[in-house]
Design an enzyme around this catalytic site. Structure first.
Site, PDB file in Angstrom:
ATOM      1  NE  ARG A  18      45.237  -0.906  -1.385  1.00  0.00           N
ATOM      2  CZ  ARG A  18      44.448   0.115  -1.210  1.00  0.00           C
ATOM      3  NH1 ARG A  18      43.396   0.288  -1.998  1.00  0.00           N
ATOM      4  NH2 ARG A  18      44.898   1.271  -0.281  1.00  0.00           N
ATOM      5  CB  SER A  45      39.420  -0.447  -2.561  1.00  0.00           C
ATOM      6  OG  SER A  45      38.942   0.600  -1.703  1.00  0.00           O
ATOM      7  CD  GLU A  66      30.839  -9.437  -3.758  1.00  0.00           C
ATOM      8  OE1 GLU A  66      31.322  -8.622  -3.307  1.00  0.00           O
ATOM      9  OE2 GLU A  66      29.858 -10.051  -3.250  1.00  0.00           O
ATOM     10  CG  ASP A 125      38.485  -2.240   7.238  1.00  0.00           C
ATOM     11  OD1 ASP A 125      38.455  -1.066   7.611  1.00  0.00           O
ATOM     12  OD2 ASP A 125      38.514  -2.394   5.961  1.00  0.00           O
TER      13      ASP A 125
END
Length: 330
Positions: A18, A45, A66, A125
């Protein structure tokens, strides 16, 4: 020197795939590509905020929306822009698959969907944040290019390569810092160094007893598995299949014909990802024994990403065991 055109040089520090996204966008904008980038409230992020800092007129955040982001992306693409849209994989395609299907895929829009935090390596998470079905969803869409880079070097190359055509792409990136597999050798002329090619597998080891096909974070442990197999006298061919769709069927068929056994390794449900694509190719053209190393049709859970890889069998040792099973079935 391996068959792929890279070799061992001083090892760079680990990096998350990422982390390649923001710098790649900046490179594209600096190079004159007519790009714009959208983000759904996660730019710190995903890395999209790096483009915002250097080219604020090219970057837009839509908030935690989104579905709206996909509609905006389609609208911008219809004006001739090359559009990048980023979010976490659990939200894109998870929250907006219908919009992707109707507005991006069906219309063949020039939109590059860059999904960060794919797979169970999201870690603590937990299951609700761990996308293990995204490749199945995205490969089901006609005309969608689906790419899973193995390290930050390949991620940078894939993100920038996507800007060179007007097709829809899905690029899956990850959260954890991974070893850099593609250690470019400064002694090799740049024109001979391997760069990402859409739809082409990268041959890392060329052996004849079994073929190991991997994508994403599973490439590095698969290379280690090949080394372990070599110590046992087993020669493992290793293919980096960063492009899940369009799959390099010719390389898969050749590997099946020459080694007679296949193992696929991926950080995804064993249903619908790399293994399913390879199995379809083998069933049509060259049926041979095949094993899969992946998430065995169950959801993730909370834990450190390294502990989760162990728990779900996404390890070099699991690839070795699968290779021995496949060879035994020849």
């Amino acid at each position: 020197m391996t068959a792929s055109g890279w070799s061992a040089v001083p090892e760079p520090p680990p990096a998350a795939t990422r982390e390649a996204y923001g710098p790649a966008l900046v490179k594209l904008a600096d190079a004159g590509y007519d790009i714009v980038a959208l983000d759904a409230d996660l730019s710190a992020s995903t890395g999209g905020n790096k483009l915002a800092a250097s080219h604020p007129d090219r970057w837009f955040t839509v908030g935690a929306a989104e579905q709206n982001m996909i509609s905006i992306a389609a609208g911008l693409a219809s004006t001739g822009k090359t559009v990048y849209a980023a979010s976490f994989a659990v939200f894109m395609p998870g929250h907006c698959f219908d919009q992707i299907r109707v507005q991006i895929a069906q219309q063949r829009m020039n939109v590059k969907l860059v999904a960060s935090h794919g797979g169970i390596s999201v870690g603590e998470d937990g299951a609700s944040a761990q996308a293990i079905e995204d490749l199945a969803l995205m490969t089901s869409l006609p005309g969608m290019n689906v790419v899973v880079p193995s390290d930050a070097v390949e991620a940078d190359q894939a993100i920038r390569r996507a800007a060179e055509d007007d097709e829809p792409w899905y690029i899956r990136l990850g959260r954890p810092k991974l070893p850099i597999v593609h250690l470019l050798d400064p002694s090799v002329e740049p024109k001979h160094q391997r760069s990402f090619e859409l739809g082409r597998a990268e041959v890392i080891h060329l052996e004849d007893d079994v073929t190991l096909i991997a994508c994403g974070l599973m490439l590095e442990p698969t290379i280690r598995a090949a080394d372990l197999l070599a110590q046992a006298g087993i020669g493992a061919r290793v293919l980096n299949m960063a492009t899940i769709k369009p799959l390099d069927e010719a390389e898969v068929i050749q590997a099946a014909e020459e080694t007679g056994a296949i193992v696929c390794a991926e950080e995804h449900n064993v249903i619908g990802g790399l293994g399913s694509a390879v199995a379809r190719t083998l069933a049509r053209h060259c049926p041979v024994p095949m094993e899969q190393v992946g998430i065995e049709d169950r959801f993730g859970q909370s834990g450190t990403w390294t502990a989760l890889l162990e728990e779900y069998g996404l390890t070099a040792e699991s690839v070795v065991a699968a290779a021995k099973r496949a060879i035994a079935r020849k």
